[in-house]
Design a protein around this motif. Structure first.
Motif, PDB file in Angstrom:
ATOM      1  N   UNK A   1       0.921  -1.600  -0.041  1.00  0.00           N
ATOM      2  CA  UNK A   1       0.467  -0.245  -0.116  1.00  0.00           C
ATOM      3  C   UNK A   1       0.696   0.939   0.264  1.00  0.00           C
ATOM      4  N   UNK A   2       0.545   1.898  -0.966  1.00  0.00           N
ATOM      5  CA  UNK A   2       1.642   3.418  -1.326  1.00  0.00           C
ATOM      6  C   UNK A   2       0.341   4.026  -0.238  1.00  0.00           C
ATOM      7  N   UNK A   3       1.177   4.658   0.767  1.00  0.00           N
ATOM      8  CA  UNK A   3      -0.219   5.313   2.067  1.00  0.00           C
ATOM      9  C   UNK A   3       0.383   7.141   0.733  1.00  0.00           C
ATOM     10  N   UNK A   4      -1.490   7.095   1.174  1.00  0.00           N
ATOM     11  CA  UNK A   4      -2.213   8.545   1.066  1.00  0.00           C
ATOM     12  C   UNK A   4      -1.944   9.139   2.429  1.00  0.00           C
ATOM     13  N   UNK A   5      -2.660   8.668   2.977  1.00  0.00           N
ATOM     14  CA  UNK A   5      -2.695   9.340   4.453  1.00  0.00           C
ATOM     15  C   UNK A   5      -2.445   8.189   6.282  1.00  0.00           C
ATOM     16  N   UNK A   6      -1.596   7.808   6.769  1.00  0.00           N
ATOM     17  CA  UNK A   6      -1.904   7.408   7.556  1.00  0.00           C
ATOM     18  C   UNK A   6      -1.289   8.246   9.163  1.00  0.00           C
ATOM     19  N   UNK A   7      -1.318   7.428  10.755  1.00  0.00           N
ATOM     20  CA  UNK A   7      -1.170   7.659  11.378  1.00  0.00           C
ATOM     21  C   UNK A   7      -1.799   6.493  12.494  1.00  0.00           C
ATOM     22  N   UNK A   8      -1.382   7.143  13.978  1.00  0.00           N
ATOM     23  CA  UNK A   8      -0.539   6.387  14.788  1.00  0.00           C
ATOM     24  C   UNK A   8      -2.174   6.139  15.457  1.00  0.00           C
ATOM     25  N   UNK A   9      -2.817   4.997  16.037  1.00  0.00           N
ATOM     26  CA  UNK A   9      -4.239   5.301  16.481  1.00  0.00           C
ATOM     27  C   UNK A   9      -4.425   4.899  17.991  1.00  0.00           C
ATOM     28  N   UNK A  10      -4.784   6.038  18.832  1.00  0.00           N
ATOM     29  CA  UNK A  10      -4.655   6.220  20.514  1.00  0.00           C
ATOM     30  C   UNK A  10      -6.059   4.711  20.737  1.00  0.00           C
ATOM     31  N   UNK A  11      -5.894   3.410  21.253  1.00  0.00           N
ATOM     32  CA  UNK A  11      -7.163   2.718  21.443  1.00  0.00           C
ATOM     33  C   UNK A  11      -7.041   1.798  22.695  1.00  0.00           C
ATOM     34  N   UNK A  12      -6.565   2.903  23.874  1.00  0.00           N
ATOM     35  CA  UNK A  12      -6.505   1.649  25.085  1.00  0.00           C
ATOM     36  C   UNK A  12      -7.496   0.927  25.253  1.00  0.00           C
ATOM     37  N   UNK A  13      -8.287   0.688  25.119  1.00  0.00           N
ATOM     38  CA  UNK A  13      -9.863   0.533  25.777  1.00  0.00           C
ATOM     39  C   UNK A  13     -10.249  -0.726  24.007  1.00  0.00           C
ATOM     40  N   UNK A  14      -9.771  -0.943  23.104  1.00  0.00           N
ATOM     41  CA  UNK A  14      -9.831  -1.081  21.968  1.00  0.00           C
ATOM     42  C   UNK A  14     -10.944  -0.721  21.282  1.00  0.00           C
ATOM     43  N   UNK A  15     -11.626   0.127  21.955  1.00  0.00           N
ATOM     44  CA  UNK A  15     -12.823   1.114  21.621  1.00  0.00           C
ATOM     45  C   UNK A  15     -12.945   0.965  19.664  1.00  0.00           C
ATOM     46  N   UNK A  16     -11.833   1.615  19.463  1.00  0.00           N
ATOM     47  CA  UNK A  16     -11.840   1.829  17.625  1.00  0.00           C
ATOM     48  C   UNK A  16     -11.823   0.223  17.108  1.00  0.00           C
TER      49      UNK A  16
END
Length: 335
Positions: A138-153
């Motif tokens: 995948x050639x990323x056009x948008x990427x970021x780290x997801x903060x998900x401490x309780x795994x809701x996302x």
């Protein structure tokens, strides 16, 4: 091409990594992939970083969503590079009060922390799918780290993606008729127009039927997998058989119109595009040139009377005299 009529084509498809790795690539347009006849070229993936490499211009992350691992190439932007250079050079902190430079630096550091991930962190990446060195990435056009401490996302993602599969991805594309209830042209007419447009866009000189078969897939209506209980199943041609028959009829029409032809009829169904066949154009030019030379030879006094064209031209005046009944005049009689 009718790919633009599929809403999935212009959206970031939320597919499992396993399906992204198993998608078939189009033979006509590199970079376009098919999942259940849906054309796809950009995806949206959420997963855990299982390996990472950093280079001067990009990050390389291996993302695992539970079904497979795919390589994601994430490019660094100019602001990111400038911040790295400034951090190396060093900036003296202010003595006190509000300092816009330091606050901007903190903001950029926060942005960096969302782009630089470690193994075990959650990453969301969007971008087109490419095949490099026989590996899907995948050639990323948008990427970021997801903060998900309780795994809701992750839980919301795992509930949403199967629903998208049931409602969109697993359902074949069905082209709706026009508002008047009648299609503008028949399926065969659409198929011939699609193939003609493909010839013009790609300047195709020769092809085989399987090279253009993927282009006609959206024209084939798919039968429902399950029939109602009170309705008896009706036997009929499968979607693959309908596609082959449609392709056969479209190629026959193109042959009748002179757009394509076959030099040799054999098991290898190789078709040539008339407008792009250089050998055919050279042969036609040679024939026209030869005809003009023969006509010029006859006009200059028939140096080759045995030539059939010249002989026929020489006999034309005598034939005209015989038709009118006036024979050649005798000027004198030898005693």
């Amino acid at each position: 091409m009718l790919w633009g009529l599929d809403p999935i084509f212009s959206a970031f498809a939320r597919l499992y990594v396993r399906d992204i790795l198993q998608m078939t690539e189009s033979t006509q347009v590199p970079g376009i992939y098919f999942y259940n006849s849906h054309p796809i070229y950009k995806v949206d993936v959420l997963g855990t970083v299982v390996y990472q490499r950093e280079r001067e211009d990009f990050f390389c992350y291996g993302v695992d969503d539970g079904t497979g691992v795919i390589n994601c190439l994430c490019w660094k932007n100019d602001v990111f590079k400038e911040e790295e250079n400034s951090s190396k050079s060093g900036v003296k902190p202010s003595d006190g009060g509000f300092n816009p430079v330091s606050e901007l630096k903190k903001l950029r550091q926060a942005q960096q922390s969302r782009c630089r991930l470690e193994i075990g962190e959650l990453l969301r990446v969007r971008g087109p799918v490419k095949t490099s060195r026989q590996q899907r990435e995948i050639m990323a056009s948008c990427f970021y780290k997801v903060n998900d401490p309780v795994m809701a996302v992750q839980i919301a993602w795992m509930m949403e993606v199967p629903q998208l599969y049931r409602q969109c991805y697993d359902k074949p594309l069905e082209l709706q008729p026009t508002a008047t209830g009648e299609s503008a042209v028949s399926s065969i007419g659409k198929a011939t127009n699609i193939i003609k447009d493909f010839f013009k866009q790609k300047s195709v000189s020769r092809f085989r039927p399987y090279d253009v078969q993927d282009l006609l897939q959206p024209l084939i209506p798919r039968q429902p997998q399950t029939a109602p209980a009170d309705q008896e199943p009706v036997a009929g041609p499968s979607a693959c058989q309908q596609l082959r028959q449609l392709l056969k009829d479209a190629l026959k029409i193109l042959q009748d119109e002179g757009i394509v032809y076959r030099k040799v009829k054999s098991q290898d169904e190789l078709y040539h595009v008339t407008a792009q066949d250089k050998d055919l154009l050279i042969a036609v030019k040679d024939i026209i040139k030869g005809g003009l030379q023969e006509r010029e030879v006859c006009r200059q006094g028939l140096p080759h009377p045995a030539h059939p064209v010249c002989s026929q031209a020489a006999l034309q005046p005598e034939c005209e005299q015989s038709r009118t009944g006036a024979g050649p005049q005798i000027t004198g009689v030898q005693q």
